[in-house]
Every structure is written in structure tokens, then in C-alpha cells.
Design a protein around this motif. Structure first.
Motif, PDB file in Angstrom:
ATOM      1  N   VAL A 124       0.826  -1.203   0.000  1.00 22.55           N
ATOM      2  CA  VAL A 124       0.000   0.000   0.000  1.00 22.55           C
ATOM      3  C   VAL A 124       0.868   1.265   0.000  1.00 22.55           C
ATOM      4  N   GLU A 125       2.135   1.124   0.372  1.00 19.38           N
ATOM      5  CA  GLU A 125       3.052   2.257   0.318  1.00 19.38           C
ATOM      6  C   GLU A 125       4.478   1.731   0.197  1.00 19.38           C
ATOM      7  N   ILE A 126       5.263   2.380  -0.645  1.00 15.58           N
ATOM      8  CA  ILE A 126       6.680   2.060  -0.743  1.00 15.58           C
ATOM      9  C   ILE A 126       7.466   3.361  -0.671  1.00 15.58           C
ATOM     10  N   SER A 127       8.511   3.338   0.129  1.00 15.66           N
ATOM     11  CA  SER A 127       9.372   4.507   0.250  1.00 15.66           C
ATOM     12  C   SER A 127      10.812   4.055   0.125  1.00 15.66           C
ATOM     13  N   TYR A 128      11.623   4.877  -0.539  1.00 17.69           N
ATOM     14  CA  TYR A 128      13.031   4.504  -0.636  1.00 17.69           C
ATOM     15  C   TYR A 128      13.939   5.721  -0.548  1.00 17.69           C
ATOM     16  N   VAL A 129      15.142   5.460  -0.068  1.00 16.06           N
ATOM     17  CA  VAL A 129      16.233   6.434  -0.107  1.00 16.06           C
ATOM     18  C   VAL A 129      17.300   5.814  -0.996  1.00 16.06           C
ATOM     19  N   LYS A 130      17.531   6.402  -2.144  1.00 13.81           N
ATOM     20  CA  LYS A 130      18.545   5.907  -3.078  1.00 13.81           C
ATOM     21  C   LYS A 130      19.833   6.689  -2.831  1.00 13.81           C
ATOM     22  N   VAL A 131      20.848   5.978  -2.358  1.00 17.29           N
ATOM     23  CA  VAL A 131      22.119   6.600  -2.012  1.00 17.29           C
ATOM     24  C   VAL A 131      23.133   6.274  -3.107  1.00 17.29           C
ATOM     25  N   PHE A 132      23.708   7.308  -3.705  1.00 18.44           N
ATOM     26  CA  PHE A 132      24.657   7.133  -4.803  1.00 18.44           C
ATOM     27  C   PHE A 132      26.084   7.047  -4.271  1.00 18.44           C
ATOM     28  N   PRO A 133      27.004   6.462  -5.047  1.00 14.61           N
ATOM     29  CA  PRO A 133      28.396   6.354  -4.589  1.00 14.61           C
ATOM     30  C   PRO A 133      29.020   7.686  -4.189  1.00 14.61           C
ATOM     31  N   ASN A 134      28.553   8.789  -4.784  1.00 15.66           N
ATOM     32  CA  ASN A 134      29.116  10.099  -4.434  1.00 15.66           C
ATOM     33  C   ASN A 134      28.449  10.720  -3.203  1.00 15.66           C
ATOM     34  N   LYS A 174      25.201  11.405  -2.856  1.00 14.47           N
ATOM     35  CA  LYS A 174      23.913  12.034  -3.180  1.00 14.47           C
ATOM     36  C   LYS A 174      22.773  11.116  -2.749  1.00 14.47           C
ATOM     37  N   GLU A 175      21.689  11.706  -2.251  1.00 17.85           N
ATOM     38  CA  GLU A 175      20.535  10.942  -1.803  1.00 17.85           C
ATOM     39  C   GLU A 175      19.279  11.365  -2.565  1.00 17.85           C
ATOM     40  N   GLU A 176      18.488  10.383  -2.917  1.00 22.25           N
ATOM     41  CA  GLU A 176      17.231  10.631  -3.616  1.00 22.25           C
ATOM     42  C   GLU A 176      16.121   9.913  -2.851  1.00 22.25           C
ATOM     43  N   VAL A 177      15.110  10.655  -2.408  1.00 21.28           N
ATOM     44  CA  VAL A 177      14.048  10.093  -1.567  1.00 21.28           C
ATOM     45  C   VAL A 177      12.729  10.120  -2.323  1.00 21.28           C
ATOM     46  N   LYS A 178      11.990   9.019  -2.248  1.00 15.29           N
ATOM     47  CA  LYS A 178      10.691   8.983  -2.911  1.00 15.29           C
ATOM     48  C   LYS A 178       9.734   8.071  -2.144  1.00 15.29           C
TER      49      LYS A 178
END
Length: 256
Positions: free
Chosen positions: A27-37, A39-43
Motif C-alpha cells: 500500500v506504500e513504498i518509500s526509498y532512499v537511493k544513495v549514490f556512490p558520491n 547524493k541521496e534521492e528520496v521517494k
């Protein structure tokens, strides 16, 4: 401590209709995508599970049928989600036992071929339990000295898991800041299928991990009890488990 990454690492958490990998839905998915440099991307995405959300599940995560009635189904976001995590390793809290198997099931139901066999999986809960034996809220307080607000919201749990792993690396010098090492350290066994119905033994052979044939080689069982394959294929097992079982059966047949 900043994570030492070769590939992007996706910390993710699922809120679901229940805890049955075969029958329940996201019903819900959340992620923090952490890059090698660094950088963080949250969705975070709410998802219509196409089934009623039980009251006992709503009591945990606070998401109701009304909240998701106009949200996209998993099938509608599956391709874009697969693209977002393509080439990434995955991390979570109890993710090896629940979140990853359930996510794989959703992709299979949506008809999206997501090959995770070459990915590395870091289960922060396993690291925590091997080191301290606590829950996520306790882990967050223990390692980060913070109280976990909005526990059981996917985004709060996801970001807390990310912070806990970094704090674990700071606290335990014996833990290597390497995803391959952490993946191996946070695995209790080597699963053949994501649900762990089959595992590799110490000889690298697939064996059943449940039932009357637990510990026996899958190929031997399929050869000696020819009805067992049909029973599993008709039974209440994850689609991924059935696919892997079929691959083993076909491999054995083609090797004759």
C-alpha cells in the motif's frame, strides 16, 4: 560515516495489507537511493492494493482504503519502479525475510522481469540482531540517540534504517564498509528463492528448507517423489519459489 559504495544502494520499506508474502499487497513504498558520491534521492508512493486493507494493518501504518482509492496500482508503476532500482543493491530492516520477497512477488504479478540475482542485499535488522538484539525503534535510539517519530510510516522507517547502518559502521570497526561484506554478514543463510523455501547447502546444492523433505536435495526429491512438484505448483507458495523450482526441474530434465 559515509557508505563505501560501488553501486547505488536503495534503502526501502513497504507498508502492506498484511504479512503473507503470497496473498498480501503493497500500500506504500518509500526509498532512499544513495549514490556512490553520497547524493541521496528520496521517494514515497502510495499504492492501491486492489483489495481491502484490514483494520489491524491500518492500525499499524495508518493507511486506509480511502487513502489509496485514487492511487495507482502496483502494475501501473512497476516498470518505472524497476527502472529506478535497476543496477542498485538493496537494503532494509527485515528486508531479506519480508520486503524483498514481497516486492519480487508484486513484480512477477505485474509481469515485469526484474532480475535481482546479481544484486547484493543488506538487512540492517540482521546486523542489529547479531550485535544487540533489539527492534528498529530501539536500534535508532541505541545507535543514533534519536526517537523514531512516525514509526511504521514507510519514509520514517526507511530513513531511520539508512541512518542506523551508517551508525553501525561507526560503532563496530570490525564491520567492513563494503556492500558485499555487509550483504554476506546480514544473511542467515543462502537462499535459492527469495522466500527461503530452498537454500544452498555447504556443497552449493539446492535443498528444501521446510516440510518433510527439509535438508534433502531438490533434484533428488523431484526425481523420487514426482507428485511433489505438482503439489508445490498448486500450493500456496510464492510465484518466485515456483519459478525457481521449475528451473531446477527443467535443468535436471535437460541434463539427462
Amino acid at each position: 560515516m559515509q557508505l563505501n559504495l560501488k553501486n547505488p544502494l536503495v534503502f526501502f520499506d513497504l507498508e502492506t495489507t498484511g504479512i503473507n508474502i503470497v496473498k498480501d499487497r503493497i500500500v506504500e513504498i518509500s526509498y532512499v537511493k544513495v549514490f556512490p558520491n553520497g547524493k541521496e534521492e528520496v521517494k514515497t508512493r502510495r499504492i492501491n492494493p486492489e483489495m481491502p486493507i484490514p483494520a489491524e494493518s491500518t492500525a499499524i501504518h495508518g493507511i486506509t482504503d480511502e487513502d489509496v482509492k485514487d492511487c495507482p496500482t502496483f502494475k501501473e508503476i512497476a516498470k518505472s519502479l524497476a527502472a529506478q532500482i535497476e543496477g542498485c543493491d538493496l537494503a532494509g530492516f527485515n528486508s531479506n525475510r519480508f520486503d524483498i520477497p514481497l516486492l519480487v512477488e508484486e513484480f512477477l504479478r505485474a509481469g515485469v522481469d526484474l532480475d535481482l540475482n546479481k544484486r547484493k542485499f543488506v538487512d540492517v535488522q540482521t546486523i542489529f540482531h547479531k550485535m544487540e538484539q533489539r527492534t528498529l525503534a530501539a536500534a535508532y535510539k541505541f545507535y543514533c540517540d534519536k526517537s523514531l517519530e512516525n514509526a511504521h510510516s514507510a519514509e520514517a522507517d526507511t530513513y531511520a534504517t539508512y541512518e542506523v547502518l551508517k551508525a553501525q559502521l561507526d560503532r563496530y570497526p570490525e564491520l567492513e564498509n563494503d556492500i558485499k561484506y555487509l550483504s554476506e554478514f546480514s544473511s542467515f543463510n543462502t537462499n535459492v528463492d527469495f522466500a527461503g523455501r530452498m537454500v544452498y547447502n555447504d556443497k552449493g546444492e539446492e535443498v528444501f528448507n521446510f516440510g518433510k523433505y527439509k535438508g534433502q536435495r531438490v533434484e533428488d526429491v523431484l526425481k523420487n517423489d514426482q507428485g511433489y512438484y505438482g503439489w508445490m505448483m498448486q500450493g500456496d507458495f510464492p510465484l518466485n519459489t515456483k519459478n525457481v523450482l521449475t528451473q531446477i526441474k527443467l535443468r535436471s530434465f535437460n541434463s539427462k
